[in-house]
Design a protein around this motif. Structure first.
Motif, short mmCIF file in Angstrom:
data_model
loop_
_atom_site.label_atom_id
_atom_site.label_comp_id
_atom_site.label_asym_id
_atom_site.label_seq_id
_atom_site.Cartn_x
_atom_site.Cartn_y
_atom_site.Cartn_z
N SER A 1 0.85 -1.18 0.00
CA SER A 1 0.00 0.00 0.00
C SER A 1 0.89 1.23 0.00
N MET A 2 0.45 2.28 -0.69
CA MET A 2 1.30 3.45 -0.86
C MET A 2 0.70 4.66 -0.17
N GLU A 3 1.57 5.45 0.44
CA GLU A 3 1.19 6.72 1.04
C GLU A 3 1.40 7.82 0.00
N PRO A 4 0.76 8.99 0.17
CA PRO A 4 0.98 10.10 -0.76
C PRO A 4 2.43 10.53 -0.77
N ASP A 5 2.83 11.17 -1.88
CA ASP A 5 4.19 11.69 -1.98
C ASP A 5 4.48 12.61 -0.80
N SER A 6 5.73 12.57 -0.35
CA SER A 6 6.12 13.47 0.72
C SER A 6 7.44 14.13 0.36
N THR A 7 7.68 15.30 0.91
CA THR A 7 8.93 16.00 0.63
C THR A 7 9.79 16.01 1.88
N GLU A 8 11.09 15.92 1.66
CA GLU A 8 12.04 16.01 2.75
C GLU A 8 13.27 16.73 2.25
N THR A 9 13.66 17.77 2.94
CA THR A 9 14.76 18.60 2.47
C THR A 9 16.09 18.22 3.08
N GLY A 10 16.08 17.31 4.02
CA GLY A 10 17.34 16.95 4.67
C GLY A 10 17.60 15.47 4.61
N LEU A 11 18.86 15.10 4.40
CA LEU A 11 19.31 13.71 4.49
C LEU A 11 20.40 13.67 5.54
N THR A 12 20.24 12.81 6.51
CA THR A 12 21.22 12.74 7.59
C THR A 12 22.60 12.46 7.03
N PRO A 13 23.58 13.34 7.26
CA PRO A 13 24.92 13.11 6.69
C PRO A 13 25.60 11.94 7.39
N ALA B 1 6.95 2.07 12.39
CA ALA B 1 5.63 2.45 12.93
C ALA B 1 5.20 3.87 12.62
N LYS B 2 6.11 4.79 12.37
CA LYS B 2 5.77 6.20 12.19
C LYS B 2 6.13 6.67 10.78
N GLY B 3 5.14 7.30 10.12
CA GLY B 3 5.41 7.87 8.82
C GLY B 3 5.88 9.31 8.93
N TRP B 4 6.34 9.86 7.81
CA TRP B 4 6.76 11.26 7.80
C TRP B 4 6.37 11.88 6.47
N GLN C 1 7.44 15.95 9.61
CA GLN C 1 7.77 16.33 8.25
C GLN C 1 9.03 15.64 7.73
N PHE C 2 9.94 15.29 8.64
CA PHE C 2 11.23 14.76 8.23
C PHE C 2 11.52 13.45 8.96
N ILE C 3 12.35 12.62 8.34
CA ILE C 3 12.71 11.33 8.92
C ILE C 3 13.39 11.51 10.28
N THR C 4 14.10 12.62 10.45
CA THR C 4 14.80 12.86 11.71
C THR C 4 13.85 13.20 12.86
N SER C 5 12.56 13.29 12.56
CA SER C 5 11.56 13.45 13.62
C SER C 5 10.92 12.12 14.01
N CYS C 6 11.30 11.04 13.33
CA CYS C 6 10.75 9.72 13.63
C CYS C 6 11.50 9.11 14.81
N PRO C 7 10.78 8.45 15.72
CA PRO C 7 11.40 7.96 16.96
C PRO C 7 12.44 6.86 16.76
N ALA C 8 12.22 5.97 15.78
CA ALA C 8 13.14 4.85 15.55
C ALA C 8 13.18 4.55 14.06
N TRP C 9 14.36 4.66 13.48
CA TRP C 9 14.46 4.46 12.03
C TRP C 9 15.84 3.95 11.64
N LEU C 10 15.91 3.42 10.43
CA LEU C 10 17.15 2.84 9.90
C LEU C 10 17.61 3.60 8.68
#
Length: 228
Positions: A23-35, A201-204, A211-220
């Motif tokens: 199943s697909m979620e709507p497009d999302s934008t993210e301006t930062g990628l963790t260096p 468990a958490k989308g962004w 809004q950004f992956i860095t706001s998600c509690p647990a991610w890879l």
């Protein structure tokens, strides 16, 4: 879905059937990628997808996995040489990465709650056609990958993979095409064509309050060992 990956998943999950649709979620934008600093070992995308049978000897790692909680990386980079990896919270189901071994005590409620939802976690599997993900947990995981994005759009596509479902999250052939056609002016912020991000468990994005992956509690963050 290859028979090899399905066989591995069945061995590890004791009877879970893996549907092929997603199943697909709507497009999302993210301006930062963790260096993240990493070495370029001079590989080629074709090296990973052609002329090598699954399970054959691998002389160098094909990816590294970093575990993050919000903006903080937890533990070391986990370098992967084997063709598949189980990532789970604290259940001893097969060889793999137990996140509880690297997690520190925390007072952040959202991190505590998300840790409890990781459970059996997921399986990352390297196959001839790309990298596959199997969601073994009881909650969705959310994925962003360069080969899932629209190459002519600034929006990053975030896909929801429900419990018990699987999908190809990085296609080697598509990656080769995108490296040739990706328009740099379409990019919004830093871009890594070999980095995959997976949130438990958490989308962004615009459909969520994060809004950004860095706001998600647990991610890879999965860093593939291919040429940039």
């Amino acid at each position: 879905e290859s028979s090899y990956c399905a066989e591995k998943a069945n061995c590890l999950t004791s009877g879970i059937n893996w549907p092929s649709d997603i199943s697909m979620e709507p497009d999302s934008t993210e301006t930062g990628l963790t260096p993240t600093c990493r070495r370029n070992h001079g590989g080629d995308i074709s090296d990973l997808s052609e002329g090598e049978e699954p399970g054959s000897e691998v002389t160098t790692h094909w990816c590294s996995v970093a575990y993050w909680e919000l903006r903080q990386r937890v533990g070391r980079l986990y370098t992967l040489h084997e063709p598949y990896l189980c990532i789970f919270q604290d259940l001893p189901h097969g060889n793999g990465l137990s996140l509880s071994l690297v997690q520190e005590p925390t007072s952040v409620d959202c991190v505590k709650r998300t840790r409890e939802k990781i459970g059996l976690g997921l399986v990352l599997s390297r196959e001839a056609d790309g990298v596959w993900l199997y969601n073994r947990s009881g909650y969705p995981v959310f994925v962003n990958s360069p080969t899932l994005d629209n190459p002519s759009s600034r929006a990053s596509v975030v896909i929801k993979v429900n419990p018990g479902y699987s999908m190809n999250i990085f296609n080697y052939d598509m990656a080769s095409v995108l490296r040739a056609v990706k328009e740099r002016h379409c990019l919004d912020g830093p871009y890594d064509p070999t980095s995959i991000r997976i949130s438990f468990a958490k989308g962004w994005g615009p459909s969520y309050h994060r809004q950004f992956i860095t706001s998600c509690p647990a991610w890879l963050e999965v860093l593939l060992n291919v040429n940039r």
